[in-house]
Design a protein around this motif. Structure first.
Motif, short mmCIF file in Angstrom:
data_model
loop_
_atom_site.label_atom_id
_atom_site.label_comp_id
_atom_site.label_asym_id
_atom_site.label_seq_id
_atom_site.Cartn_x
_atom_site.Cartn_y
_atom_site.Cartn_z
N ASP A 326 -22.31 5.30 -1.24
CA ASP A 326 -23.03 4.47 -0.69
C ASP A 326 -24.77 5.04 -1.51
O ASP A 326 -25.69 4.98 -0.79
CB ASP A 326 -22.44 6.07 -0.17
CG ASP A 326 -22.33 5.98 1.07
OD1 ASP A 326 -21.06 4.60 1.88
OD2 ASP A 326 -21.16 6.93 2.67
N THR A 327 -24.64 4.61 -2.57
CA THR A 327 -25.90 4.13 -3.20
C THR A 327 -25.56 3.37 -4.48
O THR A 327 -24.52 3.03 -4.71
CB THR A 327 -25.50 5.98 -5.00
OG1 THR A 327 -24.67 5.63 -5.61
CG2 THR A 327 -26.41 7.16 -3.86
N ARG A 337 -32.53 4.59 -10.91
CA ARG A 337 -32.04 6.36 -10.66
C ARG A 337 -32.24 7.15 -8.76
O ARG A 337 -32.84 6.63 -7.77
CB ARG A 337 -33.23 6.55 -11.02
CG ARG A 337 -33.77 6.61 -12.47
CD ARG A 337 -35.24 7.01 -13.21
NE ARG A 337 -35.64 8.77 -12.83
CZ ARG A 337 -36.47 9.13 -12.89
NH1 ARG A 337 -37.45 8.38 -12.96
NH2 ARG A 337 -36.44 10.96 -12.74
N GLN A 338 -31.94 8.82 -8.83
CA GLN A 338 -31.88 8.89 -7.07
C GLN A 338 -32.92 9.73 -7.31
O GLN A 338 -32.81 10.82 -7.87
CB GLN A 338 -30.25 9.82 -7.52
CG GLN A 338 -29.22 8.74 -7.55
CD GLN A 338 -29.65 7.81 -6.40
OE1 GLN A 338 -29.66 7.90 -5.35
NE2 GLN A 338 -29.14 6.77 -6.99
N PHE A 339 -33.44 9.43 -6.03
CA PHE A 339 -34.78 10.38 -5.74
C PHE A 339 -34.48 11.03 -4.28
O PHE A 339 -34.98 10.62 -3.40
CB PHE A 339 -36.37 9.58 -5.58
CG PHE A 339 -36.96 8.49 -6.55
CD1 PHE A 339 -37.46 9.39 -8.22
CD2 PHE A 339 -35.61 7.59 -7.52
CE1 PHE A 339 -38.47 8.98 -8.98
CE2 PHE A 339 -36.26 7.15 -8.40
CZ PHE A 339 -37.69 7.58 -9.63
N LEU A 369 -41.76 7.06 2.74
CA LEU A 369 -42.46 7.73 2.13
C LEU A 369 -43.54 8.77 3.48
O LEU A 369 -43.27 9.79 2.59
CB LEU A 369 -44.04 6.76 1.74
CG LEU A 369 -42.69 5.81 0.26
CD1 LEU A 369 -44.05 5.07 -0.50
CD2 LEU A 369 -41.76 6.58 -0.42
N ASN A 370 -44.13 8.34 3.98
CA ASN A 370 -45.02 9.07 4.87
C ASN A 370 -44.06 10.21 5.65
O ASN A 370 -44.46 11.33 5.24
CB ASN A 370 -45.72 8.32 6.05
CG ASN A 370 -46.56 8.77 6.36
OD1 ASN A 370 -47.33 9.80 5.74
ND2 ASN A 370 -46.95 8.55 8.02
N ALA A 371 -42.80 9.64 5.95
CA ALA A 371 -42.02 10.67 6.43
C ALA A 371 -41.33 11.56 5.23
O ALA A 371 -40.85 12.82 5.24
CB ALA A 371 -40.88 10.15 6.87
N ALA A 372 -41.01 11.44 4.15
CA ALA A 372 -40.28 11.91 2.86
C ALA A 372 -41.60 12.82 2.02
O ALA A 372 -41.04 13.66 1.81
CB ALA A 372 -39.79 10.93 1.67
N LEU A 373 -42.81 12.77 2.68
CA LEU A 373 -43.28 13.14 1.52
C LEU A 373 -44.21 14.09 1.94
O LEU A 373 -45.45 13.52 3.76
CB LEU A 373 -44.48 12.04 0.71
CG LEU A 373 -43.79 11.87 -0.68
CD1 LEU A 373 -44.83 10.62 -1.46
CD2 LEU A 373 -42.76 11.98 -1.43
N LYS A 542 -33.31 4.01 2.40
CA LYS A 542 -33.45 5.29 1.63
C LYS A 542 -32.73 4.48 -0.27
O LYS A 542 -33.46 4.58 -1.31
CB LYS A 542 -32.22 6.34 1.41
CG LYS A 542 -32.47 7.16 0.58
CD LYS A 542 -31.97 8.61 0.98
CE LYS A 542 -31.71 9.91 -0.46
NZ LYS A 542 -30.82 9.46 -0.95
N ASN A 543 -31.48 4.36 -0.53
CA ASN A 543 -31.15 2.91 -1.23
C ASN A 543 -32.47 1.88 -1.80
O ASN A 543 -32.76 1.87 -2.91
CB ASN A 543 -30.03 2.38 -1.56
CG ASN A 543 -29.08 3.15 -1.63
OD1 ASN A 543 -28.63 3.76 -2.46
ND2 ASN A 543 -28.41 3.73 -0.18
#
Length: 558
Positions: A326-327, A337-339, A369-373, A542-543
């Motif tokens: 799934d990546t 890269r996987q962040f 990004l707004n939700a992830a950070l 996400k990917n």
């Protein structure tokens, strides 16, 4: 008498002299006024009879193309030319059109005993039949092909070749060990493409827009578009000379053109013949799987000794990447890269300014990004949730992320006119530099218009990108490609996957050779097991963000 005559002569001379002076002043004022009109016409709103809604008027009544741009346009049109379908009977009958239920695909070679290894190419032959079970004799059908293994979270897009005789090939790169299942989907029969082409030619303004004009308590609403049907009603001309983009609204009856306050999508008004609707039936002939004549699965063995690595070609003849567990794994270019944590993302973006320009598929990235950070705080600019513009700041890490929708045509609702900005103008207003990231995504809102309009918009954006890279070569520019979506009848007539495919090809060709990076949304949606969606689901986003961040923060030594 002589004295009187002399006085009359003097008076006559003076009158003629002043007349000449007044004439000179009048001419000077006229020339000055005319010069100012020409010099500042991008600020002046004019009214004139509406141009005819013909392609030549749409594309040429504002600015002529340079010979170089015109040649490029012709070459691009040739490169995406679609095979013609034989003339459709009138009235149209489904009987002789492509039927996925009768059609089949076969893994080659058909005989048993073939072994496949990682690194091999798998070929599939696809044969289309009509509703009467007769083989099709011509090409032009829209087909998708995917190889996948749900248990492994693996998937890769196949490359489809049209043999123009009712048969097609699909080629897949074998990239993982174990089972791999072939999936072939008919998006549209060739006859449906003919209808889509006709709609664009005859009804290029079938998606229309509205603007509200307001002055005090007086308010009027009129229709707007890139061009408008001819009427006796004059137009307001909102053409942007610097961006090179034209836009018109019918002039309100009582209010002036400079009282326009907003922009909104008005609606869609395609005129489709009743029998043509049969070509766009979900579960019948639109986005329907084609069955295998034998097995749809192969077992892939480990790579043989000396087998070369599979890499994406510089031309679009191989996959750009694939999913495993799934990546997304890139084939060539920048490794992905996987962040996976907010700290990893914020560390990558530390000290960066990220400007996102485009449609709602780019807005998704801002929202992610707004939700992830947690430390990235969005300012309340009191703008509508779906419209923007938006701005978020992580003060501690010196991260700024913004989003602004691209200029019209944009199918957003209630965008203030002051917030309508063309990407060209935004790029030309940037300083750029090593800490600046530009993200662009512009495709979906051009689907119902002639492809020439999209080509010319991209040509202007490309020139702005080149100007930015000339003055600030360290600026990172990332472009998101088009993607597949779920289709209903209404969606197909304005945002069909065939329309998106054409624009995806043009976008890739337009920026080929420039120092820009692509996020291949087309393949990332096609190769994934989740349903197609204009706004891909979170695992795919996400990917995509991982690809974006890998461009910003490439693997050391990679």
């Amino acid at each position: 008498m002589k004295a009187r005559a002399c006085r009359e002569t003097v008076v006559s001379f003076c009158c003629s002299k002043f007349a000449a002076i007044f004439l000179f002043l009048a001419v000077f004022v006229f020339i000055f006024f005319l010069f100012n009109i020409l010099e500042f016409q991008h600020k002046v709103i004019t009214t004139f009879p509406a141009p005819r809604p013909h392609l030549q008027h749409l594309l040429h009544n504002f600015q002529p193309q340079s010979p170089k741009d015109a040649l490029e346009e012709r070459l691009l049109l040739d490169s995406i030319a679609w095979p013609e379908t034989p003339s459709l009977p009138d009235p149209l009958s489904l009987e002789q059109t492509s039927d996925p239920a009768h059609s089949i695909f076969t893994i080659l070679p058909e005989k048993d005993g073939r072994q496949w290894h990682v690194g091999d190419q798998l070929e599939v032959m696809i044969k289309l039949y009509d509703f009467q079970g007769h083989p099709k004799k011509s090409g032009g059908d829209v087909l998708l092909a995917r190889l996948h293994n749900r248990a492994l979270g693996a998937g890769v897009a196949g490359q489809v070749l049209d043999h123009l005789n009712g048969s097609y090939s699909a080629v897949f790169s074998l990239l993982w060990e174990g089972s791999a299942q072939v999936e072939v989907t008919l998006v549209h029969p060739s006859e449906a493409v003919t209808v889509l082409q006709r709609l664009t030619k005859e009804q290029p303004d079938r998606v229309y827009f509205k603007s509200v004009f307001r002055s005090g308590s007086a308010s009027e609403t009129t229709t707007c578009n890139v061009f408008l049907h001819p009427t006796q009603q004059p137009l307001c001309n909102y053409t942007d000379l610097h961006a090179g983009e034209q836009w018109f609204c019918y002039k309100p009856k009582k209010l002036s053109c400079d009282t326009r306050i907003n922009h909104s999508t008005g609606g869609v008004n395609p005129k489709l013949k009743a029998e043509e609707e049969k070509l766009f039936k979900s579960g019948v002939n639109m986005k329907v799987s084609i069955k295998a004549s034998g097995s749809a699965n192969v077992n892939v063995l480990p790579k043989m000794k000396g087998q070369p690595e599979v890499k994406s070609s510089s031309v679009k003849s191989g996959p750009s990447g694939y999913y495993y567990q799934d990546t997304w794994q890139a084939l060539g270019g920048t490794p992905v890269r996987q962040f996976s944590t907010s700290s990893a993302i914020s560390q990558c973006l530390k000290g960066k300014v990220v400007h996102m320009h485009g449609d709602s598929t780019i807005r998704q990235w801002f929202e992610y990004l707004n939700a992830a950070l947690p430390d990235l705080k969005e300012f309340n600019l009191h703008n509508l949730k779906q419209v923007g513009p938006f701005m978020a700041l992580d003060y501690a890490n010196n991260i700024l992320v913004t989003f602004r929708c691209h200029g019209p045509p944009i199918r957003f609702t209630n965008v203030p006119t002051n917030n309508l900005r063309y990407i060209v103008n935004e790029l030309d207003g940037l300083v750029g530099g090593i800490d600046t990231v530009i993200v662009l995504g512009i495709w979906a809102h051009f689907s119902s218009y002639p492809i020439e309009l999209y080509i010319r918009r991209l040509q202007r954006i490309r020139r702005a990108v080149v100007r930015l890279l000339d003055r600030a070569p360290d600026t990172l520019i990332v472009i998101r490609t088009a993607n597949l979506k779920a289709l209903s009848l209404d969606a197909a007539l304005t945002l069909s996957d065939w329309y998106s495919l054409q624009r995806d090809k043009v976008l890739r060709a337009m920026f080929k050779g420039l120092n820009v990076h692509l996020v291949d949304a087309w393949e990332m949606v096609l190769a994934h097991h989740l349903p197609h969606d204009l706004h891909p689901q979170p695992p795919i986003i996400k990917n995509m963000i991982n690809v974006l961040l890998s461009y910003i923060c490439p693997q050391k030594g990679g």
